[in-house]
Scaffold this active site. Structure first.
Site, PDB file in Angstrom:
ATOM      1  CG  ASP A 126      -1.901  -0.857   1.078  1.00 37.35           C
ATOM      2  OD1 ASP A 126      -2.334  -1.252  -0.022  1.00 37.35           O
ATOM      3  OD2 ASP A 126      -2.323  -1.407   1.442  1.00 37.35           O
TER       4      ASP A 126
ATOM      5  CD  GLN B 126      -8.292  -3.857   8.738  1.00 37.43           C
ATOM      6  OE1 GLN B 126      -9.386  -3.733   9.723  1.00 37.43           O
ATOM      7  NE2 GLN B 126      -7.086  -4.125   7.673  1.00 37.43           N
TER       8      GLN B 126
ATOM      9  CE  LYS C 258      -3.874  -5.403   0.808  1.00 35.13           C
ATOM     10  NZ  LYS C 258      -4.543  -4.506   0.051  1.00 35.13           N
TER      11      LYS C 258
ATOM     12  CB  THR D 147     -10.734  -6.846   8.806  1.00 35.03           C
ATOM     13  OG1 THR D 147     -10.353  -6.677   8.167  1.00 35.03           O
ATOM     14  CG2 THR D 147     -11.316  -8.359   8.558  1.00 35.03           C
TER      15      THR D 147
ATOM     16  CG  ASP E  94      -7.326  -5.968  -2.269  1.00 32.46           C
ATOM     17  OD1 ASP E  94      -8.855  -6.368  -2.123  1.00 32.46           O
ATOM     18  OD2 ASP E  94      -7.418  -5.963  -0.823  1.00 32.46           O
ATOM     19  CG  LEU E  95      -7.237  -3.880  -7.908  1.00 32.71           C
ATOM     20  CD1 LEU E  95      -7.852  -3.678  -9.012  1.00 32.71           C
ATOM     21  CD2 LEU E  95      -7.392  -2.473  -7.696  1.00 32.71           C
ATOM     22  CE  LYS E  96     -10.858  -4.399   0.259  1.00 28.19           C
ATOM     23  NZ  LYS E  96      -9.510  -4.469  -0.317  1.00 28.19           N
TER      24      LYS E  96
ATOM     25  CG  ASN F  13     -20.750  -8.214 -19.561  1.00 28.54           C
ATOM     26  OD1 ASN F  13     -20.043  -9.202 -19.713  1.00 28.54           O
ATOM     27  ND2 ASN F  13     -20.797  -7.335 -19.860  1.00 28.54           N
ATOM     28  CB  THR F  14     -18.777  -4.208 -14.802  1.00 33.18           C
ATOM     29  OG1 THR F  14     -19.777  -4.087 -15.998  1.00 33.18           O
ATOM     30  CG2 THR F  14     -17.938  -3.635 -14.761  1.00 33.18           C
TER      31      THR F  14
ATOM     32  N   GLY G 179      -0.548  -5.411   6.121  1.00 35.77           N
ATOM     33  CA  GLY G 179       0.230  -3.367   5.346  1.00 35.77           C
ATOM     34  C   GLY G 179       0.968  -3.118   6.565  1.00 35.77           C
ATOM     35  NE  ARG G 180      -2.991   0.532   8.236  1.00 38.09           N
ATOM     36  CZ  ARG G 180      -4.423   0.661   8.744  1.00 38.09           C
ATOM     37  NH1 ARG G 180      -4.872   2.142   8.871  1.00 38.09           N
ATOM     38  NH2 ARG G 180      -5.469  -0.051   8.303  1.00 38.09           N
TER      39      ARG G 180
ATOM     40  CG  ASP H 193     -19.966  -2.842 -11.898  1.00 33.74           C
ATOM     41  OD1 ASP H 193     -21.340  -2.737 -12.214  1.00 33.74           O
ATOM     42  OD2 ASP H 193     -18.805  -1.815 -12.234  1.00 33.74           O
ATOM     43  CB  ILE H 194     -23.705  -5.479 -13.716  1.00 25.86           C
ATOM     44  CG1 ILE H 194     -22.072  -4.632 -15.237  1.00 25.86           C
ATOM     45  CG2 ILE H 194     -25.070  -4.532 -13.219  1.00 25.86           C
ATOM     46  CD1 ILE H 194     -23.351  -4.382 -16.141  1.00 25.86           C
TER      47      ILE H 194
HETATM   48  O1  C5P Z   1      -2.263  -1.651   7.307  1.00 27.70           O
HETATM   49  P1  C5P Z   1      -3.203  -2.578   7.090  1.00 27.70           P
HETATM   50  O2  C5P Z   1      -2.552  -3.937   7.288  1.00 27.70           O
HETATM   51  O3  C5P Z   1      -4.426  -2.629   7.811  1.00 27.70           O
HETATM   52  O4  C5P Z   1      -3.743  -3.422   5.599  1.00 27.70           O
HETATM   53  C1  C5P Z   1      -4.639  -4.430   5.252  1.00 27.70           C
HETATM   54  C2  C5P Z   1      -4.846  -4.661   3.769  1.00 27.70           C
HETATM   55  O5  C5P Z   1      -5.437  -5.740   3.334  1.00 27.70           O
HETATM   56  C3  C5P Z   1      -5.424  -2.939   3.816  1.00 27.70           C
HETATM   57  O6  C5P Z   1      -4.666  -2.930   2.091  1.00 27.70           O
HETATM   58  C4  C5P Z   1      -6.998  -3.289   3.104  1.00 27.70           C
HETATM   59  O7  C5P Z   1      -7.228  -2.665   1.616  1.00 27.70           O
HETATM   60  C5  C5P Z   1      -6.738  -4.712   3.233  1.00 27.70           C
HETATM   61  N1  C5P Z   1      -7.798  -5.650   3.784  1.00 27.70           N
HETATM   62  C6  C5P Z   1      -8.848  -5.319   4.478  1.00 27.70           C
HETATM   63  N2  C5P Z   1      -9.997  -5.868   5.003  1.00 27.70           N
HETATM   64  C7  C5P Z   1     -10.296  -6.655   3.625  1.00 27.70           C
HETATM   65  C8  C5P Z   1      -9.666  -6.924   2.017  1.00 27.70           C
HETATM   66  C9  C5P Z   1      -8.511  -6.402   2.699  1.00 27.70           C
HETATM   67  O8  C5P Z   1      -8.361  -5.231   5.286  1.00 27.70           O
HETATM   68  N3  C5P Z   1     -11.619  -7.891   4.506  1.00 27.70           N
END
Ligand code: C5P
Length: 225
Positions: free
Chosen positions: A11, A184, A33, A115, A60-62, A68-69, A204-205, A65-66
């Protein structure tokens, strides 16, 4: 012994900072990721960068959408060679099914309840049966429609494995070696995530923002043993 793999979330805002992080984590982390932060800044070049460093990519673009998209987006993700993509299971069974039917495709990892939600936040968003039941419902819907794994908090992991069997792949973000008091809400330690049955933890962080990301990753890997 159940194995839990670490996925480090890249990130960052630029390719340069992503590459710095990749170099620091070299030899320790192999799975990365790429989410909306880096992808909106740098696009597919970010995926190429991880591949150039020999890493595997969870895109992880989550998608939500519909059908087809989302199917078109997953097809394009397949062309980039990513290992897995995420979709919001609240997008519905038809959306998941349209993607699952693609001949050549990455693994489909279905998001249940983020989360960052606690009970009150989820209630306010209109889901009235609580986190545990909403996660259960969405996971069942997604798996029946062809999802390959479920994204949830480690707090829901054991119940899902019990319901769907040990073969179910679980991907759990919300990992905090120490409490950070951030967004979180349903966070646990790496060891607790492993014990709950997580197959992959997404961090991540705690790595990115650490003074020494390599050391932070090493401590998490140690905790996963
Ligand atoms: O920095 P942190 O450890 O909170 O990062 C968690 C990563 O996981 C982030 O990139 C967040 O977008 C992703 N994520 C999440 N919860 C989900 C799916 C993905 O926190 N359910």
């Amino acid at each position: 012994m159940h194995k839990t793999e670490l996925i480090a979330a890249l990130d960052t805002d630029t390719l340069k900072s992503a590459e710095n992080l990749l170099k620091k984590l070299e030899g320790r982390v192999k799975f990365f990721k790429i989410g909306s932060v880096l992808f909106t800044a740098e696009g597919p070049a970010a995926v190429d960068l991880v591949h150039k460093h020999g890493g595997k990519v969870f895109l992880d673009l989550k998608f939500h959408d519909i059908p087809n998209t989302v199917k078109g987006a997953v097809r394009n993700a397949a062309a980039m060679g990513v290992y897995s993509v995420s979709l919001h299971l609240s997008g519905g069974a038809e959306m998941v099914k349209a993607c699952a039917e693609l001949e050549k495709r990455p693994k489909l990892w279905g998001i249940t309840v983020l989360t960052s939600f606690d009970e009150y936040g989820l209630f306010r968003a209109g889901y009235r049966c609580g986190i545990a039941k909403t996660v259960r419902n969405l996971a069942a819907l997604g798996l029946a429609a062809g999802a390959d794994g479920v994204v949830c908090s480690p707090l829901e992991a054991a119940a899902l494995k019990k319901e769907h069997g040990p073969g179910l792949k679980l991907i759990t973000p919300g990992i905090r070696p120490q409490s950070r008091g951030d967004d979180q809400k349903r966070a646990v330690t790496p060891a607790a995530a492993r014990e709950a049955g997580s197959d992959f933890i997404v961090v991540g962080r705690p790595i990115i923002a650490a003074e020494d990301p390599a050391e932070a990753a090493a401590a998490i890997l140690e905790d996963l043993k």
